[in-house]
Scaffold this motif. Structure first.
Motif, mmCIF file in Angstrom:
data_model
loop_
_atom_site.group_PDB
_atom_site.id
_atom_site.type_symbol
_atom_site.label_atom_id
_atom_site.label_comp_id
_atom_site.label_asym_id
_atom_site.label_seq_id
_atom_site.Cartn_x
_atom_site.Cartn_y
_atom_site.Cartn_z
ATOM 1 N N ILE A 1 4.655 -6.709 7.447
ATOM 2 C CA ILE A 1 3.827 -6.185 6.360
ATOM 3 C C ILE A 1 4.149 -4.717 6.101
ATOM 4 C CG2 ILE A 1 1.462 -5.662 5.619
ATOM 5 C CD1 ILE A 1 2.002 -8.614 5.596
ATOM 6 N N THR A 2 4.145 -3.915 7.171
ATOM 7 C CA THR A 2 4.370 -2.483 6.989
ATOM 8 C C THR A 2 5.801 -2.183 6.558
ATOM 9 O OG1 THR A 2 4.777 -2.262 9.378
ATOM 10 C CG2 THR A 2 2.558 -1.805 8.603
ATOM 11 N N PHE B 1 1.825 -7.019 12.324
ATOM 12 C CA PHE B 1 1.850 -6.148 11.146
ATOM 13 C C PHE B 1 3.253 -5.718 10.725
ATOM 14 C CE2 PHE B 1 -2.672 -4.132 11.312
ATOM 15 C CZ PHE B 1 -3.223 -5.401 11.217
ATOM 16 N N LEU C 1 -4.807 -1.143 5.928
ATOM 17 C CA LEU C 1 -4.320 -1.506 7.258
ATOM 18 C C LEU C 1 -5.393 -1.250 8.321
ATOM 19 C CD1 LEU C 1 -0.606 -0.304 7.368
ATOM 20 C CD2 LEU C 1 -1.432 -2.654 7.466
ATOM 21 N N PHE D 1 -7.774 -4.140 8.472
ATOM 22 C CA PHE D 1 -7.190 -5.250 9.235
ATOM 23 C C PHE D 1 -7.232 -4.965 10.734
ATOM 24 C CE2 PHE D 1 -4.681 -6.541 5.320
ATOM 25 C CZ PHE D 1 -5.250 -7.802 5.218
#
Length: 205
Positions: A108-109, A105, A85, A88
């Motif tokens: 995703i997280t 994000f 992360l 990114f």
């Protein structure tokens, strides 16, 4: 003084020197903050503008966690997924606001961070960066097109012709960045609508 052709060649050489962090380069053990910043500086240092610049600092990482860009460390240690992360974030932080990165994000997280049951964050990272070679190839081709187009400008100018052509080249690059940033922000606004961030859930966790 460099010629514009020499500047272009230096630029292309610099692009050739850049590479992302590969998953197998990241330690499999969890890292403390100092180890994280040292690792990032060693592996992304070639992208720094100035020698004294820092890729990441403790303050930056703490701010990322505070602003919900990065899940908090576990017992002050950062996992491999934290590191992915952070890579990114490193690429996005100069283009997007914290608010936009958080929205980008969040799915995703929430759905793939530390999830061993399905598609992992590592899988996503490797898939995204598998496109690097083709992206770099197309970028170089586009740079060359813009450079040669700039050489066709101010051809009748006797004074400052090289500078004006260089200025034209930089403007073309800047306009491209501006348009792509507009596109990114529009898409992130749509993500924000479709995948709203649940801050209460983050506070509980």
């Amino acid at each position: 003084m460099r010629t514009n052709e020499e500047r272009l060649n230096e630029l292309l050489d610099h692009l050739d020197s850049l590479d992302h962090i590969h998953v197998d380069e990241i330690p499999q053990i969890d890292l403390y903050m100092d180890q994280v910043t040292t690792f990032m500086d060693e592996h992304l240092g070639q992208s720094k503008r100035y020698e004294d610049d820092k890729v990441l600092t403790k303050t930056m990482i703490n701010n990322y966690a505070k602003n919900n860009l990065l899940p908090p460390p576990v017992k002050k240690k950062y996992s491999r997924e934290h590191m992915l992360l952070l890579v990114f974030i490193y690429y996005f932080k100069n283009m997007l606001s914290f608010h936009d990165i958080e929205a980008l994000f969040a799915p995703i997280t929430e759905g793939h961070f530390m999830d061993a049951s399905g598609l992992s964050l590592q899988d996503i990272y490797e898939e995204v960066f598998s496109m690097e070679y083709e992206q770099m190839k197309r970028l170089k081709e586009d740079l060359l097109r813009k450079f040669h187009a700039s050489e066709e400008s101010f051809t009748d100018q006797k004074e400052d012709k090289d500078y004006l052509q260089l200025f034209t080249f930089i403007c073309a690059l800047g306009f491209d960045v501006f348009l792509k940033k507009q596109a990114m922000e529009m898409l992130i606004d749509q993500i924000r609508e479709d995948y709203p961030v649940d801050h209460s859930k983050k506070k509980k966790s």
